[in-house]
Scaffold this motif. Structure first.
Motif, PDB file in Angstrom:
ATOM      1  N   TYR A 223       3.097  66.557-137.338  1.00 21.72           N
ATOM      2  CA  TYR A 223       3.359  67.511-138.411  1.00 21.72           C
ATOM      3  C   TYR A 223       4.509  67.031-139.292  1.00 21.72           C
ATOM      4  O   TYR A 223       4.446  67.117-140.533  1.00 21.72           O
ATOM      5  CB  TYR A 223       3.690  68.873-137.811  1.00 21.72           C
ATOM      6  N   SER A 224       5.570  66.506-138.683  1.00 19.70           N
ATOM      7  CA  SER A 224       6.716  65.994-139.430  1.00 19.70           C
ATOM      8  C   SER A 224       6.303  64.826-140.320  1.00 19.70           C
ATOM      9  O   SER A 224       6.735  64.720-141.476  1.00 19.70           O
ATOM     10  CB  SER A 224       7.818  65.554-138.462  1.00 19.70           C
ATOM     11  N   TYR A 225       5.464  63.959-139.773  1.00 17.62           N
ATOM     12  CA  TYR A 225       4.954  62.822-140.546  1.00 17.62           C
ATOM     13  C   TYR A 225       4.165  63.311-141.753  1.00 17.62           C
ATOM     14  O   TYR A 225       4.353  62.823-142.879  1.00 17.62           O
ATOM     15  CB  TYR A 225       4.074  61.963-139.631  1.00 17.62           C
ATOM     16  N   ASP A 226       3.306  64.285-141.554  1.00 21.80           N
ATOM     17  CA  ASP A 226       2.486  64.814-142.641  1.00 21.80           C
ATOM     18  C   ASP A 226       3.337  65.499-143.705  1.00 21.80           C
ATOM     19  O   ASP A 226       3.057  65.389-144.907  1.00 21.80           O
ATOM     20  CB  ASP A 226       1.448  65.800-142.097  1.00 21.80           C
ATOM     21  N   ARG A 227       4.385  66.218-143.291  1.00 24.54           N
ATOM     22  CA  ARG A 227       5.252  66.898-144.256  1.00 24.54           C
ATOM     23  C   ARG A 227       5.955  65.885-145.154  1.00 24.54           C
ATOM     24  O   ARG A 227       6.047  66.079-146.371  1.00 24.54           O
ATOM     25  CB  ARG A 227       6.298  67.757-143.539  1.00 24.54           C
ATOM     26  N   ALA A 228       6.451  64.803-144.572  1.00 25.35           N
ATOM     27  CA  ALA A 228       7.125  63.778-145.371  1.00 25.35           C
ATOM     28  C   ALA A 228       6.158  63.145-146.366  1.00 25.35           C
ATOM     29  O   ALA A 228       6.495  62.914-147.532  1.00 25.35           O
ATOM     30  CB  ALA A 228       7.731  62.723-144.459  1.00 25.35           C
ATOM     31  N   LEU A 229       4.958  62.899-145.929  1.00 25.99           N
ATOM     32  CA  LEU A 229       3.965  62.228-146.772  1.00 25.99           C
ATOM     33  C   LEU A 229       3.496  63.126-147.919  1.00 25.99           C
ATOM     34  O   LEU A 229       3.291  62.665-149.045  1.00 25.99           O
ATOM     35  CB  LEU A 229       2.774  61.805-145.909  1.00 25.99           C
TER      36      LEU A 229
ATOM     37  N   TYR B 260      12.333  63.548-143.778  1.00 27.32           N
ATOM     38  CA  TYR B 260      12.434  64.478-142.653  1.00 27.32           C
ATOM     39  C   TYR B 260      12.923  63.730-141.409  1.00 27.32           C
ATOM     40  O   TYR B 260      12.811  62.501-141.324  1.00 27.32           O
ATOM     41  CB  TYR B 260      11.080  65.119-142.340  1.00 27.32           C
ATOM     42  N   ARG B 261      13.445  64.496-140.472  1.00 26.11           N
ATOM     43  CA  ARG B 261      13.778  63.932-139.166  1.00 26.11           C
ATOM     44  C   ARG B 261      13.648  65.015-138.102  1.00 26.11           C
ATOM     45  O   ARG B 261      13.914  66.203-138.370  1.00 26.11           O
ATOM     46  CB  ARG B 261      15.188  63.341-139.152  1.00 26.11           C
ATOM     47  N   LEU B 262      13.221  64.602-136.940  1.00 24.80           N
ATOM     48  CA  LEU B 262      13.284  65.478-135.768  1.00 24.80           C
ATOM     49  C   LEU B 262      14.616  65.231-135.088  1.00 24.80           C
ATOM     50  O   LEU B 262      14.940  64.095-134.732  1.00 24.80           O
ATOM     51  CB  LEU B 262      12.128  65.185-134.804  1.00 24.80           C
ATOM     52  N   HIS B 263      15.376  66.282-134.940  1.00 24.20           N
ATOM     53  CA  HIS B 263      16.711  66.208-134.352  1.00 24.20           C
ATOM     54  C   HIS B 263      16.631  66.709-132.912  1.00 24.20           C
ATOM     55  O   HIS B 263      16.375  67.881-132.670  1.00 24.20           O
ATOM     56  CB  HIS B 263      17.670  67.071-135.178  1.00 24.20           C
TER      57      HIS B 263
ATOM     58  N   PHE C 241      11.253  60.323-140.659  1.00 20.78           N
ATOM     59  CA  PHE C 241       9.939  60.247-141.294  1.00 20.78           C
ATOM     60  C   PHE C 241      10.151  60.047-142.794  1.00 20.78           C
ATOM     61  O   PHE C 241      10.957  60.761-143.410  1.00 20.78           O
ATOM     62  CB  PHE C 241       9.136  61.528-141.045  1.00 20.78           C
ATOM     63  N   PHE C 242       9.416  59.102-143.377  1.00 17.79           N
ATOM     64  CA  PHE C 242       9.653  58.698-144.754  1.00 17.79           C
ATOM     65  C   PHE C 242       8.449  59.037-145.638  1.00 17.79           C
ATOM     66  O   PHE C 242       7.298  58.982-145.195  1.00 17.79           O
ATOM     67  CB  PHE C 242       9.953  57.206-144.808  1.00 17.79           C
ATOM     68  N   PRO C 243       8.714  59.363-146.921  1.00 17.90           N
ATOM     69  CA  PRO C 243       7.621  59.802-147.798  1.00 17.90           C
ATOM     70  C   PRO C 243       6.642  58.699-148.180  1.00 17.90           C
ATOM     71  O   PRO C 243       5.587  58.997-148.758  1.00 17.90           O
ATOM     72  CB  PRO C 243       8.365  60.321-149.039  1.00 17.90           C
ATOM     73  N   ASP C 244       6.974  57.434-147.882  1.00 15.79           N
ATOM     74  CA  ASP C 244       6.028  56.368-148.197  1.00 15.79           C
ATOM     75  C   ASP C 244       4.954  56.224-147.119  1.00 15.79           C
ATOM     76  O   ASP C 244       4.086  55.362-147.218  1.00 15.79           O
ATOM     77  CB  ASP C 244       6.758  55.040-148.408  1.00 15.79           C
ATOM     78  N   GLY C 245       5.010  57.055-146.085  1.00 12.28           N
ATOM     79  CA  GLY C 245       3.936  57.066-145.094  1.00 12.28           C
ATOM     80  C   GLY C 245       4.216  56.289-143.836  1.00 12.28           C
ATOM     81  O   GLY C 245       3.285  55.760-143.226  1.00 12.28           O
ATOM     82  N   HIS C 246       5.473  56.221-143.426  1.00 13.13           N
ATOM     83  CA  HIS C 246       5.724  55.628-142.119  1.00 13.13           C
ATOM     84  C   HIS C 246       6.879  56.358-141.435  1.00 13.13           C
ATOM     85  O   HIS C 246       7.624  57.109-142.075  1.00 13.13           O
ATOM     86  CB  HIS C 246       6.010  54.114-142.223  1.00 13.13           C
ATOM     87  N   THR C 247       6.997  56.143-140.166  1.00  7.62           N
ATOM     88  CA  THR C 247       8.065  56.725-139.380  1.00  7.62           C
ATOM     89  C   THR C 247       8.644  55.649-138.480  1.00  7.62           C
ATOM     90  O   THR C 247       8.152  54.518-138.436  1.00  7.62           O
ATOM     91  CB  THR C 247       7.541  57.901-138.528  1.00  7.62           C
ATOM     92  N   GLU C 248       9.702  55.987-137.783  1.00  2.00           N
ATOM     93  CA  GLU C 248      10.246  55.064-136.801  1.00  2.00           C
ATOM     94  C   GLU C 248       9.339  55.045-135.565  1.00  2.00           C
ATOM     95  O   GLU C 248       8.815  56.076-135.159  1.00  2.00           O
ATOM     96  CB  GLU C 248      11.647  55.496-136.379  1.00  2.00           C
ATOM     97  N   ARG C 249       9.198  53.879-134.991  1.00  2.76           N
ATOM     98  CA  ARG C 249       8.494  53.825-133.718  1.00  2.76           C
ATOM     99  C   ARG C 249       9.414  54.386-132.636  1.00  2.76           C
ATOM    100  O   ARG C 249      10.646  54.322-132.744  1.00  2.76           O
ATOM    101  CB  ARG C 249       8.092  52.392-133.370  1.00  2.76           C
ATOM    102  N   ALA C 250       8.815  54.935-131.607  1.00  2.00           N
ATOM    103  CA  ALA C 250       9.613  55.531-130.537  1.00  2.00           C
ATOM    104  C   ALA C 250       8.803  55.594-129.259  1.00  2.00           C
ATOM    105  O   ALA C 250       7.573  55.651-129.283  1.00  2.00           O
ATOM    106  CB  ALA C 250      10.089  56.927-130.936  1.00  2.00           C
ATOM    107  N   VAL C 251       9.520  55.576-128.147  1.00  2.00           N
ATOM    108  CA  VAL C 251       8.945  55.836-126.831  1.00  2.00           C
ATOM    109  C   VAL C 251       9.742  56.989-126.235  1.00  2.00           C
ATOM    110  O   VAL C 251      10.965  56.904-126.094  1.00  2.00           O
ATOM    111  CB  VAL C 251       9.019  54.599-125.914  1.00  2.00           C
TER     112      VAL C 251
END
Length: 240
Positions: free
Chosen positions: A62-68, A74-77, A183-193
């Motif tokens: 959802y966060s990814y979609d909002r940024a796009l 956006y960021r999840l804190h 999350f960035f508006p150009d359509g990518h986010t940070e990778r994470a585990v």
């Protein structure tokens, strides 16, 4: 009298024997019930773990979609001490330092607090300069505010916890303190585990793999290591 005495003694031994057998049966029943309760509890924990893992995966997507779709950052804190996470938004540009850092040592700092202290220090430094030497526009720090949305309110975890979060730009996973997934508006986010469970020593865990270019989240049972290509190319990317 002797016969009667023997009979009474035998009766006492018989009664004692029946008492021991009954006690053993009672203990067996208690053990069976306790074992069933433990198995039922672990089954409940597994079910809740699956549910919370799916909810976090949905929050990331959802966060990814909002940024796009909104063109904002956006960021999840994650507050790993309080076991909460919430979505935050910034209208100003966000850049991520992609150099691998080993300074966290497993504990993430509160960036809002650090940014506030840095801004106050800059203000004090500029106050001592003559007006003609003050830069026309000091660099602005991105300001994040909580993004209040009924779809994704602040989540408070209870029995299930976020155990750790690993990002490509960090040498060590975050175990305590604060962690941020951008999350960035150009359509990518940070990778994470991200690993979830009740305790780091418990083998009942779930793993979330967050893919940077698509925002896709894989939810995997067990404690899984990072993908083989986890570091490849990701450390050269930042917010644009």
């Amino acid at each position: 009298m002797r016969v009667g005495g023997l009979h009474r003694a035998g009766t006492r031994h018989s009664e004692a024997g029946y008492t021991i057998v009954e006690l053993m049966v009672a203990l067996a029943i208690i053990g069976f019930v306790t074992g069933g309760a433990v198995m039922g509890f672990r089954s409940l924990v597994r079910s809740e773990l699956r549910s919370q893992s799916s909810k976090l995966a949905a929050a990331i997507r959802y966060s990814y979609d909002r940024a796009l779709t909104t063109g904002a950052f956006y960021r999840l804190h994650f507050d790993l001490d309080a076991q909460t996470y919430r979505l935050e938004r910034s209208e100003s540009r966000v850049l991520i330092d992609t150099k691998v850092s080993g300074l966290s040592r497993g504990r993430g700092e509160d960036r809002d607090k650090l940014d506030k202290e840095a801004a106050e220090e800059e203000k004090r430094a500029l106050n001592g300069l003559p007006e003609e030497l003050i830069p026309p526009q000091a660099p602005r720090r991105p300001r994040f505010a909580e993004y209040k949305d009924a779809t994704l309110p602040e989540i408070k975890l209870k029995r299930i916890k976020v155990l750790d979060i690993l990002l490509p730009r960090e040498k060590d996973p975050y175990l305590t303190g604060h962690a941020y997934l951008h999350f960035f508006p150009d359509g990518h986010t940070e990778r994470a585990v991200i690993h979830l469970g009740t305790d780091s020593q418990d083998d009942v865990q779930y793993t979330l793999w967050v893919h940077g270019l698509t925002g896709r989240v894989e939810v995997l049972p067990g404690r899984q290591p990072p993908p083989l290509d986890f570091d490849a190319g990701e450390r050269d990317k930042g917010g644009t």
